[in-house]
Write an enzyme that holds these catalytic residues in place. Structure first.
Site, PDB file in Angstrom:
ATOM      1  N   GLY A  46       0.835  -1.192   0.000  1.00  0.00           N
ATOM      2  CA  GLY A  46       0.000   0.000   0.000  1.00  0.00           C
ATOM      3  C   GLY A  46       0.871   1.243   0.000  1.00  0.00           C
ATOM      4  N   CYS A  96       5.508  -0.032   7.205  1.00  0.00           N
ATOM      5  CA  CYS A  96       5.186   1.099   6.337  1.00  0.00           C
ATOM      6  C   CYS A  96       6.432   1.443   5.523  1.00  0.00           C
ATOM      7  CB  CYS A  96       4.786   2.294   7.199  1.00  0.00           C
ATOM      8  SG  CYS A  96       4.384   3.776   6.261  1.00  0.00           S
ATOM      9  N   LEU A  97       6.247   1.764   4.246  1.00  0.00           N
ATOM     10  CA  LEU A  97       7.400   2.122   3.411  1.00  0.00           C
ATOM     11  C   LEU A  97       8.088   3.394   3.903  1.00  0.00           C
ATOM     12  CD1 LEU A  97       5.994   1.293  -0.148  1.00  0.00           C
ATOM     13  CD2 LEU A  97       7.600  -0.049   1.231  1.00  0.00           C
ATOM     14  N   HIS A 138      -4.749   1.758   7.220  1.00  0.00           N
ATOM     15  CA  HIS A 138      -3.391   2.295   7.380  1.00  0.00           C
ATOM     16  C   HIS A 138      -3.130   3.396   6.332  1.00  0.00           C
ATOM     17  CE1 HIS A 138       1.159   1.585   7.781  1.00  0.00           C
ATOM     18  NE2 HIS A 138       1.050   2.320   6.703  1.00  0.00           N
TER      19      HIS A 138
HETATM   20 NI    NI Z   1       2.317   3.510   5.531  1.00  0.00          NI
END
Ligand code: NI
Length: 176
Positions: A46, A96-97, A138
């Site tokens: 995502g 998370c990236l 998220h």
């Molecule tokens: Ni994220």
């Protein structure tokens, strides 16, 4: 398409409330494609527009496990809105990236219904559970300047952000 640089926390741009999209036109559709390419390259499941320095309410998601031979099922969403959530909650080990190599258990509703505009500016709705429900919530958080560590204890949040700040200073981030 293009791979865009991903902002790593802590960064004030990740704390902004993003603005709604008026209409999904060619420029927004191109942003969605670029975000998807960026997400696949990372790789991630995502990505939200503010993570690539665009403060607009746009997210992309694909939870297919390509390592297990699953076909991609990409979702491109503008103005995603949470219209219903379950009372039942679930804890998930989120990453998370924008916080590479850090994970924490976050508790969220286990099911969520999201209304959005797709890449053709058509209004759609998706009822999600499991990892898709987690991922959508998220990514939508990012549009309001919230990252997953905002849901955990201050102690854990500060520890993760301190490590990221140090890694950025030393230039040792895996994401770079
Ligand atoms: Ni994220």
């Amino acid at each position: 398409m293009a791979i865009l640089p991903i902002i790593v926390a802590p960064d004030p741009r990740l704390k902004l409330v993003s603005r709604p999209v008026d209409k999904v036109d060619a420029a927004v559709a191109r942003l969605m494609d670029d975000m998807l390419e960026t997400m696949y390259a990372a790789p991630g499941i995502g990505l939200a527009a503010p993570q690539v320095s665009v403060p607009m309410r746009v997210i992309v998601v694909d939870i297919a496990r390509k390592d297990k031979g699953e076909e991609p099922i990409s979702l491109k969403m503008a103005n995603p809105q949470l219209i219903a959530t379950s009372e039942e909650v679930k804890s998930w080990d989120e990453g998370c990236l924008s916080l590479p190599e850090h994970y924490a258990e976050v508790v969220r509703p286990s099911r969520a219904t999201v209304r959005y505009l797709d890449e053709n500016n058509k209004r759609r709705e998706v009822e999600a559970d499991g990892v898709l429900a987690v991922c959508l919530q998220h990514e939508m958080d990012h549009l309001d300047g919230i990252i997953f560590v905002d849901h955990v204890s201050m102690l854990k949040r500060n520890m993760i952000l301190r490590k990221l700040r140090k890694a950025k200073k030393l230039g040792t981030l895996a994401a770079e």
